[in-house]
Design a protein around this motif. Structure first.
Motif, PDB file in Angstrom:
ATOM      1  N   ALA A  56       0.839  -1.206   0.000  1.00  0.00           N
ATOM      2  CA  ALA A  56       0.000   0.000   0.000  1.00  0.00           C
ATOM      3  C   ALA A  56       0.875   1.258   0.000  1.00  0.00           C
ATOM      4  O   ALA A  56       0.595   2.235  -0.708  1.00  0.00           O
ATOM      5  CB  ALA A  56      -0.946  -0.003   1.194  1.00  0.00           C
ATOM      6  N   LYS A  57       1.965   1.221   0.774  1.00  0.00           N
ATOM      7  CA  LYS A  57       2.887   2.363   0.785  1.00  0.00           C
ATOM      8  C   LYS A  57       3.659   2.454  -0.532  1.00  0.00           C
ATOM      9  O   LYS A  57       3.907   3.553  -1.034  1.00  0.00           O
ATOM     10  CB  LYS A  57       3.852   2.246   1.969  1.00  0.00           C
ATOM     11  N   LEU A  58       4.013   1.300  -1.090  1.00  0.00           N
ATOM     12  CA  LEU A  58       4.722   1.274  -2.369  1.00  0.00           C
ATOM     13  C   LEU A  58       3.878   1.921  -3.481  1.00  0.00           C
ATOM     14  O   LEU A  58       4.404   2.643  -4.331  1.00  0.00           O
ATOM     15  CB  LEU A  58       5.060  -0.173  -2.740  1.00  0.00           C
ATOM     16  N   LYS A  59       2.577   1.664  -3.450  1.00  0.00           N
ATOM     17  CA  LYS A  59       1.681   2.247  -4.458  1.00  0.00           C
ATOM     18  C   LYS A  59       1.588   3.768  -4.326  1.00  0.00           C
ATOM     19  O   LYS A  59       1.318   4.469  -5.300  1.00  0.00           O
ATOM     20  CB  LYS A  59       0.287   1.632  -4.333  1.00  0.00           C
ATOM     21  N   ALA A  60       1.800   4.270  -3.103  1.00  0.00           N
ATOM     22  CA  ALA A  60       1.735   5.724  -2.883  1.00  0.00           C
ATOM     23  C   ALA A  60       3.009   6.433  -3.323  1.00  0.00           C
ATOM     24  O   ALA A  60       2.974   7.608  -3.719  1.00  0.00           O
ATOM     25  CB  ALA A  60       1.464   6.007  -1.404  1.00  0.00           C
ATOM     26  N   ALA A  61       4.131   5.726  -3.260  1.00  0.00           N
ATOM     27  CA  ALA A  61       5.448   6.359  -3.452  1.00  0.00           C
ATOM     28  C   ALA A  61       5.585   7.197  -4.725  1.00  0.00           C
ATOM     29  O   ALA A  61       6.054   8.341  -4.665  1.00  0.00           O
ATOM     30  CB  ALA A  61       6.544   5.305  -3.375  1.00  0.00           C
ATOM     31  N   PRO A  62       5.164   6.684  -5.912  1.00  0.00           N
ATOM     32  CA  PRO A  62       5.386   7.493  -7.115  1.00  0.00           C
ATOM     33  C   PRO A  62       4.466   8.705  -7.224  1.00  0.00           C
ATOM     34  O   PRO A  62       4.712   9.603  -8.027  1.00  0.00           O
ATOM     35  CB  PRO A  62       5.116   6.524  -8.271  1.00  0.00           C
ATOM     36  N   LEU A  63       3.414   8.750  -6.411  1.00  0.00           N
ATOM     37  CA  LEU A  63       2.436   9.840  -6.527  1.00  0.00           C
ATOM     38  C   LEU A  63       2.558  10.881  -5.418  1.00  0.00           C
ATOM     39  O   LEU A  63       2.114  12.015  -5.585  1.00  0.00           O
ATOM     40  CB  LEU A  63       1.015   9.255  -6.511  1.00  0.00           C
ATOM     41  N   GLU A  64       3.186  10.510  -4.300  1.00  0.00           N
ATOM     42  CA  GLU A  64       3.158  11.419  -3.147  1.00  0.00           C
ATOM     43  C   GLU A  64       3.981  12.683  -3.363  1.00  0.00           C
ATOM     44  O   GLU A  64       3.668  13.738  -2.791  1.00  0.00           O
ATOM     45  CB  GLU A  64       3.579  10.695  -1.863  1.00  0.00           C
ATOM     46  N   LYS A  65       5.010  12.612  -4.193  1.00  0.00           N
ATOM     47  CA  LYS A  65       5.847  13.803  -4.398  1.00  0.00           C
ATOM     48  C   LYS A  65       5.080  14.942  -5.072  1.00  0.00           C
ATOM     49  O   LYS A  65       5.451  16.106  -4.948  1.00  0.00           O
ATOM     50  CB  LYS A  65       7.093  13.439  -5.198  1.00  0.00           C
ATOM     51  N   ASP A  66       4.010  14.612  -5.779  1.00  0.00           N
ATOM     52  CA  ASP A  66       3.227  15.628  -6.485  1.00  0.00           C
ATOM     53  C   ASP A  66       2.000  16.098  -5.709  1.00  0.00           C
ATOM     54  O   ASP A  66       1.209  16.898  -6.217  1.00  0.00           O
ATOM     55  CB  ASP A  66       2.774  15.087  -7.848  1.00  0.00           C
ATOM     56  N   LEU A  67       1.833  15.599  -4.489  1.00  0.00           N
ATOM     57  CA  LEU A  67       0.651  15.980  -3.707  1.00  0.00           C
ATOM     58  C   LEU A  67       0.697  17.451  -3.326  1.00  0.00           C
ATOM     59  O   LEU A  67       1.743  17.992  -2.962  1.00  0.00           O
ATOM     60  CB  LEU A  67       0.554  15.134  -2.432  1.00  0.00           C
ATOM     61  N   LYS A  68      -0.475  18.078  -3.385  1.00  0.00           N
ATOM     62  CA  LYS A  68      -0.617  19.451  -2.914  1.00  0.00           C
ATOM     63  C   LYS A  68      -1.090  19.425  -1.460  1.00  0.00           C
ATOM     64  O   LYS A  68      -1.501  18.391  -0.946  1.00  0.00           O
ATOM     65  CB  LYS A  68      -1.604  20.199  -3.806  1.00  0.00           C
ATOM     66  N   ASP A  69      -1.039  20.585  -0.804  1.00  0.00           N
ATOM     67  CA  ASP A  69      -1.383  20.658   0.623  1.00  0.00           C
ATOM     68  C   ASP A  69      -2.785  20.168   0.929  1.00  0.00           C
ATOM     69  O   ASP A  69      -3.053  19.672   2.026  1.00  0.00           O
ATOM     70  CB  ASP A  69      -1.239  22.098   1.131  1.00  0.00           C
ATOM     71  N   ASN A  70      -3.700  20.315  -0.023  1.00  0.00           N
ATOM     72  CA  ASN A  70      -5.111  19.982   0.255  1.00  0.00           C
ATOM     73  C   ASN A  70      -5.517  18.623  -0.342  1.00  0.00           C
ATOM     74  O   ASN A  70      -6.696  18.359  -0.534  1.00  0.00           O
ATOM     75  CB  ASN A  70      -6.029  21.075  -0.307  1.00  0.00           C
ATOM     76  N   GLN A  71      -4.548  17.759  -0.607  1.00  0.00           N
ATOM     77  CA  GLN A  71      -4.870  16.467  -1.225  1.00  0.00           C
ATOM     78  C   GLN A  71      -4.556  15.299  -0.297  1.00  0.00           C
ATOM     79  O   GLN A  71      -3.570  15.334   0.454  1.00  0.00           O
ATOM     80  CB  GLN A  71      -4.101  16.298  -2.543  1.00  0.00           C
ATOM     81  N   ILE A  72      -5.398  14.291  -0.354  1.00  0.00           N
ATOM     82  CA  ILE A  72      -5.186  13.041   0.381  1.00  0.00           C
ATOM     83  C   ILE A  72      -5.172  11.913  -0.639  1.00  0.00           C
ATOM     84  O   ILE A  72      -6.115  11.743  -1.416  1.00  0.00           O
ATOM     85  CB  ILE A  72      -6.311  12.791   1.404  1.00  0.00           C
ATOM     86  N   LEU A  73      -4.104  11.154  -0.624  1.00  0.00           N
ATOM     87  CA  LEU A  73      -3.929  10.030  -1.536  1.00  0.00           C
ATOM     88  C   LEU A  73      -4.316   8.743  -0.816  1.00  0.00           C
ATOM     89  O   LEU A  73      -3.829   8.467   0.282  1.00  0.00           O
ATOM     90  CB  LEU A  73      -2.470   9.966  -1.992  1.00  0.00           C
ATOM     91  N   ILE A  74      -5.178   7.946  -1.438  1.00  0.00           N
ATOM     92  CA  ILE A  74      -5.607   6.673  -0.863  1.00  0.00           C
ATOM     93  C   ILE A  74      -5.006   5.540  -1.690  1.00  0.00           C
ATOM     94  O   ILE A  74      -5.209   5.473  -2.907  1.00  0.00           O
ATOM     95  CB  ILE A  74      -7.138   6.529  -0.893  1.00  0.00           C
TER      96      ILE A  74
END
Length: 194
Positions: A56-74
């Protein structure tokens, strides 16, 4: 309450699973889908929820660097744990048949992890549900595989499909977890981000 929270944040679901999309829709949580291709490979020493937490954390890794302050990645991952072995998604009919034959007449665990990632923090937890199958006949297994093509499902079955209706004699724990997202745990983690 969660409603006011959701007006402040944008939810990104990093999954193409129709079941996870439906759960968020049913929870009245607006979301957009964004995914990245990853190899779902984990270290051999991991077991049970350690595997699903890691993936689950591995799936988040490529996308988390582009997250904005008001976003939650599931992100989320599900495995079937049986005889000290993790069963993922079958690659073909023979593997699906083998998986279901091994699950026939036994208990197994369905383990799902849900991971919520923001720019500032990451929360991940797993949920385990015990599932029991009756003795399945080869004809029942072949019918299910031919008609439902369960190649996108851990353990080669969907509890919400025909095989679940006729084959599962009991479950202990969260039903939604077996479908693919532990919704109660997800909601609890979402509230922790408020």
């Amino acid at each position: 309450m969660i409603d006011s929270f959701l007006t402040s944040y944008k939810i990104i679901l990093a999954s193409n699973s129709p079941r996870r999309k439906q759960f968020l829709t049913d929870l009245k949580i607006p979301f957009e889908v964004k995914t990245a291709n990853i190899d779902e490979v984990y270290p051999d020493h991991l077991v049970k929820g350690e595997i699903t937490d890691y993936l689950a954390k591995l799936k988040a890794a490529p996308l988390e660097k582009d997250l904005k302050d008001n976003q939650i990645l599931i992100t989320s991952d599900t495995i079937v744990w049986h005889n000290d072995t993790a069963l993922g998604k079958p690659v073909n009919e023979a593997e699906a048949f083998s998986m279901l034959s091994n699950l026939s007449g036994t208990n197994h665990q369905v383990i799902s992890s849900v991971c919520l990632t923001t720019k500032k923090q990451q929360l991940v937890e797993s949920v385990t549900t015990e599932v029991t199958f009756k003795d399945l006949t080869p004809e029942e297994i072949n019918y299910y595989i031919a008609n439902y093509q369960p190649f996108d499902k851990a353990g080669a079955y969907g509890i919400q499909e025909w095989i679940g209706y006729i084959g599962i004699t009991s479950i202990a724990g969260s039903y939604n977890n077996v479908v693919g997202l532990p919704t109660a745990k997800f909601y609890e983690l979402l509230k922790k981000l408020v």
